[in-house]
Structure formats: structure tokens, C-alpha cells
Design an enzyme around this catalytic site. Structure first.
Site, PDB file in Angstrom:
ATOM      1  N   ASP A  85       0.846  -1.200   0.000  1.00  0.00           N
ATOM      2  CA  ASP A  85       0.000   0.000   0.000  1.00  0.00           C
ATOM      3  C   ASP A  85       0.883   1.252   0.000  1.00  0.00           C
ATOM      4  O   ASP A  85       2.059   1.195   0.371  1.00  0.00           O
ATOM      5  CB  ASP A  85      -0.904  -0.007   1.237  1.00  0.00           C
ATOM      6  N   ASP A  88       0.520   8.606   2.897  1.00  0.00           N
ATOM      7  CA  ASP A  88       0.536  10.064   2.699  1.00  0.00           C
ATOM      8  C   ASP A  88       1.781  10.674   3.316  1.00  0.00           C
ATOM      9  O   ASP A  88       2.308  11.661   2.804  1.00  0.00           O
ATOM     10  CB  ASP A  88      -0.739  10.670   3.289  1.00  0.00           C
ATOM     11  N   GLY A  99      -4.867   7.361   4.502  1.00  0.00           N
ATOM     12  CA  GLY A  99      -6.275   7.733   4.488  1.00  0.00           C
ATOM     13  C   GLY A  99      -6.593   8.936   3.624  1.00  0.00           C
ATOM     14  O   GLY A  99      -7.723   9.394   3.600  1.00  0.00           O
ATOM     15  N   GLY A 100      -5.563   9.426   2.892  1.00  0.00           N
ATOM     16  CA  GLY A 100      -5.829  10.513   1.951  1.00  0.00           C
ATOM     17  C   GLY A 100      -6.937  10.127   0.982  1.00  0.00           C
ATOM     18  O   GLY A 100      -7.730  10.968   0.555  1.00  0.00           O
ATOM     19  N   GLY A 101      -7.011   8.838   0.642  1.00  0.00           N
ATOM     20  CA  GLY A 101      -8.063   8.349  -0.251  1.00  0.00           C
ATOM     21  C   GLY A 101      -9.296   7.877   0.512  1.00  0.00           C
ATOM     22  O   GLY A 101     -10.255   7.391  -0.094  1.00  0.00           O
ATOM     23  N   GLU A 107      -7.931  -0.500   5.052  1.00  0.00           N
ATOM     24  CA  GLU A 107      -6.475  -0.687   4.891  1.00  0.00           C
ATOM     25  C   GLU A 107      -5.877  -1.233   6.184  1.00  0.00           C
ATOM     26  O   GLU A 107      -5.058  -2.154   6.169  1.00  0.00           O
ATOM     27  CB  GLU A 107      -5.817   0.642   4.514  1.00  0.00           C
TER      28      GLU A 107
HETATM   29  C1  5RP Z   1      -5.737   5.784   0.781  1.00  0.00           C
HETATM   30  C2  5RP Z   1      -4.335   5.839   1.265  1.00  0.00           C
HETATM   31  C3  5RP Z   1      -3.265   5.984   0.245  1.00  0.00           C
HETATM   32  O1  5RP Z   1      -2.349   4.957   0.423  1.00  0.00           O
HETATM   33  C4  5RP Z   1      -2.575   7.285   0.419  1.00  0.00           C
HETATM   34  O2  5RP Z   1      -3.554   8.319   0.390  1.00  0.00           O
HETATM   35  C5  5RP Z   1      -1.522   7.523  -0.655  1.00  0.00           C
HETATM   36  O3  5RP Z   1      -2.157   7.695  -1.885  1.00  0.00           O
HETATM   37  P1  5RP Z   1      -1.365   7.975  -3.224  1.00  0.00           P
HETATM   38  O4  5RP Z   1      -0.618   6.731  -3.551  1.00  0.00           O
HETATM   39  O5  5RP Z   1      -2.439   8.316  -4.213  1.00  0.00           O
HETATM   40  O6  5RP Z   1      -0.447   9.149  -2.962  1.00  0.00           O
HETATM   41  O7  5RP Z   1      -4.053   5.767   2.430  1.00  0.00           O
HETATM   42  O8  5RP Z   1      -6.655   5.735   1.833  1.00  0.00           O
END
Ligand code: 5RP
Length: 222
Positions: A85, A88, A99-101, A107
Site C-alpha cells: 500500500d 501520505d 487515508g488521503g483516499g 487498509e
Molecule cells: C488511501 C491511502 C493511500 O495509500 C494514500 O492516500 C496515498 O495515496 P497515493 O498513492 O495516491 O499518494 O491511504 O486511503
């Protein structure tokens, strides 16, 4: 290299890690986000070598299935050698803000089952002290205001993520202004607030391996 090229490079490195370290016929945990999406695309080349995956979000499940990769219910899985994974922010102890997404809860649940958490990031995500990126906290909708007041007592400024509902039907408060000097302690304190489902701090269960995309190549940090 562009940020997307760095993400692609770490995603390929993670697929190589899976090919090398996961026994044939394994189930692999798959994260959420743009870096995880590149990993899914790279994992497609291994789909006949693995048994399948567990997805940390509906978006990830759809992308995996789009590649013809089997997706299992986590309740049917007892053994998952690797979870891959993004993050951020990540610090030198491999503690993370995620958790940005908005997929932080699933997760964290999938990561809890996995033997090895492989974090894939571009170099901009590695920080000395976490907190510049607002800390996502998933909350039960009726507890939103009460949880926000409790988070403010910890020194942060919680902001409701407008127009966003998690895969679990909950809300996200993004907490600005925290300097996270004790990630494990803060994770425990936030988890104890009634109405919190999960915080995006991954310190009790940090990553085990960081594949970091830099302009000099992919660095492996243990
Ligand atoms: C989603 C997350 C992502 O892993 C996190 O936001 C990083 O995202 P990206 O790879 O688009 O920078 O925790 O909930």
C-alpha cells in the site's frame, strides 16, 4: 523523473518483491490510491502465480477484477504473506499517515492480517515528523461533532471532508496542525475517543519494508 514515474517504479519494485518473497499460490493484500493502482497494474503480470488478493476498498476491488485478478473476502483468508500500500507520510520508524483516499479503516484491517507490510511511496512522502499532511480520522456520522471537539483538545483542527462517505458509510475528519512526535501514543489516544472508527495513524502496526522512489532509483528501507 515525474512523480508518476517514481510511483510506477516503486509499484514495479513491489511486484518484484511479491514475486520473490510470496510463496506461489499466495493471497496478497492490496491497498488503495494512485501508487497502489500502479501496483495493481504491475501485479496483473503475476496473476497466474498468486491465488488472488484481498482489496482494501471498493475502488481497488474493481481495478483488480478489471485485470482478471481474483479478489477474496478477508473473512475467508487466514494467511496473507504480504500487504502492499501507499502512504501520505512516512517517518524513519516506518510509521505512516494514511487515508488521503479515505480507505484507512479497511487498509488497517487488511494490514493487520498480513505478515509483511510493504509501503510504496515517492520520496516526497518521507518526513522527519508526521503531521503536515492532515491526519484522517473515520467517524460514525452521529458522533462527528463530539469527536471533533475531542480531537481539538489534542491540539489539532479537525475539518470535515466535504461530500465524502467512506466505503463503510462513515465520515472523515481531516485533522490539521498536529506535530506527531509520539505516533503510537497518539494512535492509542484517538482510537479511545468514542465514535472514532479508526485513525489514519499506522504506528501500532507500522510498515515492515519501505520501497521509496527517488530520482536515483528505488531505495529499500527496513
Ligand atoms: C488511501 C491511502 C493511500 O495509500 C494514500 O492516500 C496515498 O495515496 P497515493 O498513492 O495516491 O499518494 O491511504 O486511503
Amino acid at each position: 523523473m515525474t512523480q508518476d514515474e517514481l510511483k510506477q517504479a516503486v509499484a514495479q519494485a513491489a511486484a518484484d518483491y511479491v514475486a520473490k518473497h510470496a510463496p506461489a499460490g499466495s493471497i496478497i493484500g492490496v491497498g488503495t490510491g494512485s501508487t497502489a493502482n500502479f501496483f495493481i497494474d504491475a501485479l496483473a503480470a503475476l496473476k497466474d502465480r498468486i491465488k488472488g488478493t484481498v482489496a482494501s476498498s471498493e475502488a481497488t476491488r474493481k481495478r483488480l477484477e478489471g485485470h482478471g485478478i481474483a479478489v477474496f473476502d478477508l473473512n475467508d483468508v487466514t494467511d496473507m504473506p504480504i500487504y502492499v500500500d501507499g502512504a501520505d507520510e512516512i517517518d524513519a520508524g516506518l510509521n505512516m499517515i494514511k487515508g488521503g483516499g479515505g480507505a484507512l479503516t479497511r487498509e488497517k484491517i487488511v494490514a493487520a492480517v498480513a505478515g509483511t507490510f510493504v509501503c510504496i511511496c515517492d520520496a516526497s512522502k518521507l518526513v522527519d515528523t508526521m503531521g503536515k499532511f492532515p491526519l484522517p480520522v473515520e467517524v460514525i456520522p452521529m458522533a462527528r461533532a463530539q469527536v471533533a471537539r475531542e480531537l481539538a483538545k489534542l491540539g489539532g483542527t479537525p475539518v470535515l471532508r466535504e461530500g465524502f462517505v467512506t466505503d463503510n458509510g462513515n465520515l472523515i475528519l481531516d485533522v490539521k496542525g498536529l506535530a506527531i512526535t509520539d505516533p503510537k501514543g497518539l494512535e492509542a489516544r484517538i482510537n479511545q475517543i468514542t465514535g472514532v472508527v479508526t485513525s489514519g495513524l499506522f504506528a501500532v502496526r507500522p510498515a515492515n519494508v519501505l520501497l521509496l522512489g527517488t530520482s536515483e532509483g528505488v531505495r529499500t528501507i527496513l
